[in-house]
Design a protein around this motif. Structure first.
Motif, PDB file in Angstrom:
ATOM      1  N   MET A 219       0.848  -1.180   0.000  1.00 27.93           N
ATOM      2  CA  MET A 219       0.000   0.000   0.000  1.00 27.93           C
ATOM      3  C   MET A 219       0.889   1.238   0.000  1.00 27.93           C
ATOM      4  SD  MET A 219      -3.150   1.104   2.500  1.00 27.93           S
ATOM      5  CE  MET A 219      -2.168   1.257   3.972  1.00 27.93           C
ATOM      6  N   VAL A 220       0.476   2.221  -0.771  1.00 26.38           N
ATOM      7  CA  VAL A 220       1.198   3.483  -0.892  1.00 26.38           C
ATOM      8  C   VAL A 220       0.275   4.603  -0.434  1.00 26.38           C
ATOM      9  CG1 VAL A 220       2.127   5.113  -2.601  1.00 26.38           C
ATOM     10  CG2 VAL A 220       2.655   2.684  -2.786  1.00 26.38           C
ATOM     11  N   GLU A 221       0.834   5.573   0.263  1.00 26.83           N
ATOM     12  CA  GLU A 221       0.123   6.797   0.576  1.00 26.83           C
ATOM     13  C   GLU A 221       0.516   7.803  -0.494  1.00 26.83           C
ATOM     14  OE1 GLU A 221       0.855   9.096   4.331  1.00 26.83           O
ATOM     15  OE2 GLU A 221      -0.848   7.830   4.915  1.00 26.83           O
TER      16      GLU A 221
ATOM     17  N   PRO B 215      -4.796  10.517  -7.038  1.00 22.73           N
ATOM     18  CA  PRO B 215      -5.387   9.219  -7.364  1.00 22.73           C
ATOM     19  C   PRO B 215      -4.576   8.498  -8.441  1.00 22.73           C
ATOM     20  CG  PRO B 215      -6.847  11.021  -8.017  1.00 22.73           C
ATOM     21  CD  PRO B 215      -5.643  11.640  -7.404  1.00 22.73           C
ATOM     22  N   ILE B 216      -4.615   7.167  -8.413  1.00 25.25           N
ATOM     23  CA  ILE B 216      -3.908   6.316  -9.364  1.00 25.25           C
ATOM     24  C   ILE B 216      -4.960   5.488 -10.116  1.00 25.25           C
ATOM     25  CG2 ILE B 216      -2.189   4.468  -9.600  1.00 25.25           C
ATOM     26  CD1 ILE B 216      -1.064   7.129  -8.459  1.00 25.25           C
ATOM     27  N   PRO B 217      -4.830   5.342 -11.433  1.00 28.89           N
ATOM     28  CA  PRO B 217      -5.808   4.538 -12.189  1.00 28.89           C
ATOM     29  C   PRO B 217      -5.843   3.079 -11.702  1.00 28.89           C
ATOM     30  CG  PRO B 217      -4.260   5.650 -13.670  1.00 28.89           C
ATOM     31  CD  PRO B 217      -3.777   5.883 -12.281  1.00 28.89           C
ATOM     32  N   ILE B 218      -7.031   2.534 -11.609  1.00 32.43           N
ATOM     33  CA  ILE B 218      -7.254   1.158 -11.138  1.00 32.43           C
ATOM     34  C   ILE B 218      -7.126   0.185 -12.306  1.00 32.43           C
ATOM     35  CG2 ILE B 218      -8.936  -0.377 -10.006  1.00 32.43           C
ATOM     36  CD1 ILE B 218      -7.952   1.926  -8.258  1.00 32.43           C
ATOM     37  N   ASP B 219      -6.602  -1.015 -11.998  1.00 32.02           N
ATOM     38  CA  ASP B 219      -6.493  -2.122 -12.954  1.00 32.02           C
ATOM     39  C   ASP B 219      -5.700  -1.783 -14.215  1.00 32.02           C
ATOM     40  OD1 ASP B 219      -7.785  -3.988 -11.352  1.00 32.02           O
ATOM     41  OD2 ASP B 219      -9.760  -3.318 -12.016  1.00 32.02           O
TER      42      ASP B 219
ATOM     43  N   ALA C  31       3.378  -3.331 -11.478  1.00 36.44           N
ATOM     44  CA  ALA C  31       2.337  -3.501 -10.460  1.00 36.44           C
ATOM     45  C   ALA C  31       1.035  -2.914 -10.999  1.00 36.44           C
ATOM     46  CB  ALA C  31       2.738  -2.822  -9.159  1.00 36.44           C
ATOM     47  N   ARG C  32      -0.047  -3.286 -10.346  1.00 37.45           N
ATOM     48  CA  ARG C  32      -1.385  -2.832 -10.742  1.00 37.45           C
ATOM     49  C   ARG C  32      -2.116  -2.350  -9.495  1.00 37.45           C
ATOM     50  NH1 ARG C  32      -3.608  -7.605 -12.848  1.00 37.45           N
ATOM     51  NH2 ARG C  32      -2.540  -7.075 -14.764  1.00 37.45           N
ATOM     52  N   ALA C  33      -2.648  -1.121  -9.556  1.00 35.27           N
ATOM     53  CA  ALA C  33      -3.462  -0.611  -8.450  1.00 35.27           C
ATOM     54  C   ALA C  33      -4.771  -1.389  -8.419  1.00 35.27           C
ATOM     55  CB  ALA C  33      -3.718   0.875  -8.610  1.00 35.27           C
ATOM     56  N   LYS C  34      -5.105  -1.947  -7.280  1.00 38.79           N
ATOM     57  CA  LYS C  34      -6.351  -2.706  -7.129  1.00 38.79           C
ATOM     58  C   LYS C  34      -7.460  -1.844  -6.536  1.00 38.79           C
ATOM     59  CE  LYS C  34      -6.593  -6.301  -8.277  1.00 38.79           C
ATOM     60  NZ  LYS C  34      -6.909  -6.722  -9.648  1.00 38.79           N
ATOM     61  N   TRP C  35      -7.092  -0.817  -5.790  1.00 36.04           N
ATOM     62  CA  TRP C  35      -8.061   0.147  -5.274  1.00 36.04           C
ATOM     63  C   TRP C  35      -7.351   1.451  -4.947  1.00 36.04           C
ATOM     64  CZ3 TRP C  35      -6.724   1.837  -0.526  1.00 36.04           C
ATOM     65  CH2 TRP C  35      -6.062   0.970   0.333  1.00 36.04           C
ATOM     66  N   CYS C  36      -8.133   2.522  -4.832  1.00 36.12           N
ATOM     67  CA  CYS C  36      -7.584   3.850  -4.567  1.00 36.12           C
ATOM     68  C   CYS C  36      -8.664   4.649  -3.853  1.00 36.12           C
ATOM     69  CB  CYS C  36      -7.215   4.504  -5.896  1.00 36.12           C
ATOM     70  SG  CYS C  36      -6.506   6.142  -5.770  1.00 36.12           S
ATOM     71  N   ARG C  37      -8.364   5.156  -2.646  1.00 36.03           N
ATOM     72  CA  ARG C  37      -9.372   5.931  -1.907  1.00 36.03           C
ATOM     73  C   ARG C  37      -8.718   6.866  -0.894  1.00 36.03           C
ATOM     74  NH1 ARG C  37      -9.938   0.690  -0.362  1.00 36.03           N
ATOM     75  NH2 ARG C  37      -9.392   0.183   1.754  1.00 36.03           N
ATOM     76  N   GLN C  38      -9.503   7.846  -0.468  1.00 33.55           N
ATOM     77  CA  GLN C  38      -9.016   8.807   0.526  1.00 33.55           C
ATOM     78  C   GLN C  38      -8.763   8.117   1.851  1.00 33.55           C
ATOM     79  OE1 GLN C  38     -11.868  12.079   0.508  1.00 33.55           O
ATOM     80  NE2 GLN C  38     -10.096  13.437   0.472  1.00 33.55           N
TER      81      GLN C  38
ATOM     82  N   MET D  49      -7.881  15.034   5.051  1.00 30.73           N
ATOM     83  CA  MET D  49      -6.481  14.996   4.618  1.00 30.73           C
ATOM     84  C   MET D  49      -6.429  14.774   3.104  1.00 30.73           C
ATOM     85  SD  MET D  49      -4.494  15.227   7.331  1.00 30.73           S
ATOM     86  CE  MET D  49      -2.955  14.501   6.845  1.00 30.73           C
ATOM     87  N   PHE D  50      -5.338  15.144   2.492  1.00 31.62           N
ATOM     88  CA  PHE D  50      -5.170  14.950   1.055  1.00 31.62           C
ATOM     89  C   PHE D  50      -4.514  13.615   0.740  1.00 31.62           C
ATOM     90  CE2 PHE D  50      -5.549  19.540   1.422  1.00 31.62           C
ATOM     91  CZ  PHE D  50      -6.553  19.764   0.501  1.00 31.62           C
ATOM     92  N   ASN D  51      -4.239  12.814   1.771  1.00 30.88           N
ATOM     93  CA  ASN D  51      -3.616  11.512   1.545  1.00 30.88           C
ATOM     94  C   ASN D  51      -4.595  10.543   0.912  1.00 30.88           C
ATOM     95  OD1 ASN D  51      -1.269  12.383   2.698  1.00 30.88           O
ATOM     96  ND2 ASN D  51      -1.716  11.518   4.697  1.00 30.88           N
ATOM     97  N   ILE D  52      -4.127   9.847  -0.094  1.00 29.95           N
ATOM     98  CA  ILE D  52      -4.921   8.824  -0.768  1.00 29.95           C
ATOM     99  C   ILE D  52      -4.179   7.509  -0.593  1.00 29.95           C
ATOM    100  CG2 ILE D  52      -5.757   8.017  -3.007  1.00 29.95           C
ATOM    101  CD1 ILE D  52      -5.934  11.002  -3.806  1.00 29.95           C
ATOM    102  N   HIS D  53      -4.874   6.475  -0.173  1.00 26.96           N
ATOM    103  CA  HIS D  53      -4.277   5.153  -0.030  1.00 26.96           C
ATOM    104  C   HIS D  53      -4.524   4.377  -1.311  1.00 26.96           C
ATOM    105  CE1 HIS D  53      -4.639   5.445   4.604  1.00 26.96           C
ATOM    106  NE2 HIS D  53      -3.564   6.044   4.152  1.00 26.96           N
ATOM    107  N   VAL D  54      -3.454   3.733  -1.798  1.00 31.15           N
ATOM    108  CA  VAL D  54      -3.535   2.964  -3.038  1.00 31.15           C
ATOM    109  C   VAL D  54      -2.975   1.576  -2.766  1.00 31.15           C
ATOM    110  CG1 VAL D  54      -2.904   2.845  -5.471  1.00 31.15           C
ATOM    111  CG2 VAL D  54      -3.088   5.085  -4.345  1.00 31.15           C
ATOM    112  N   GLY D  55      -3.764   0.545  -3.032  1.00 32.29           N
ATOM    113  CA  GLY D  55      -3.333  -0.833  -2.864  1.00 32.29           C
ATOM    114  C   GLY D  55      -2.847  -1.395  -4.186  1.00 32.29           C
TER     115      GLY D  55
END
Length: 131
Positions: free
Chosen positions: A40-42, A46-50, A73-80, A87-93
């Motif tokens: 997971m990345v903070e 936003p990062i495009p999914i799939d 790698a492939r982002a599987k989800w992306c959300r605040q 906060m402006f942090n977005i978590h990306v799996g």
């Protein structure tokens, strides 16, 4: 990534490592959580999914003779940030799609050296590979 999978649990990442888009050089974010086949990345954006992205993680000098890992790698989800949506942090799996065997060995060393075991073994709402 090798066909032989190592059995690693998810861990919080305690070392400052940045993740970059290898093709553009743009900073994707900060590594905050890691498992055997994903992380997971903070991020600030936003990062495009799939979509497969060629990524680079720097600062590996003490783990390898290389100072970076490059992999797909492939982002599987992306959300605040679920704990503070102001906060402006977005978590990306991310799920690792392709990584050389040598880089995967370094990834496992990174996991073992810089990651801290999570409390409990149950998945939580931030589990990136199960969403």
């Amino acid at each position: 990534m090798t066909a032989e999978r190592r059995n690693l649990e998810r861990k919080n990442f305690t070392y400052h490592m940045r993740v970059f888009d290898e093709l553009t050089g743009k900073l994707i974010g900060q590594l905050v959580d890691i498992s055997e086949n994903g992380f997971m990345v903070e991020s600030a954006q936003p990062i495009p999914i799939d979509v497969n992205i060629k990524l680079r993680i720097d600062q590996l000098g003490e783990l390898s003779n290389k100072n970076y890992l490059i992999f797909i790698a492939r982002a599987k989800w992306c959300r605040q940030d679920p704990y503070d949506p102001t906060m402006f942090n977005i978590h990306v799996g991310f799920q690792i799609v392709e990584m050389s065997p040598g880089d995967y060995d370094t990834f496992v060393q990174m996991f073992n050296k810089y990651a801290m075991k999570k409390n409990g073994t149950q998945k939580n709402n931030l589990d990136y590979l199960w969403r």
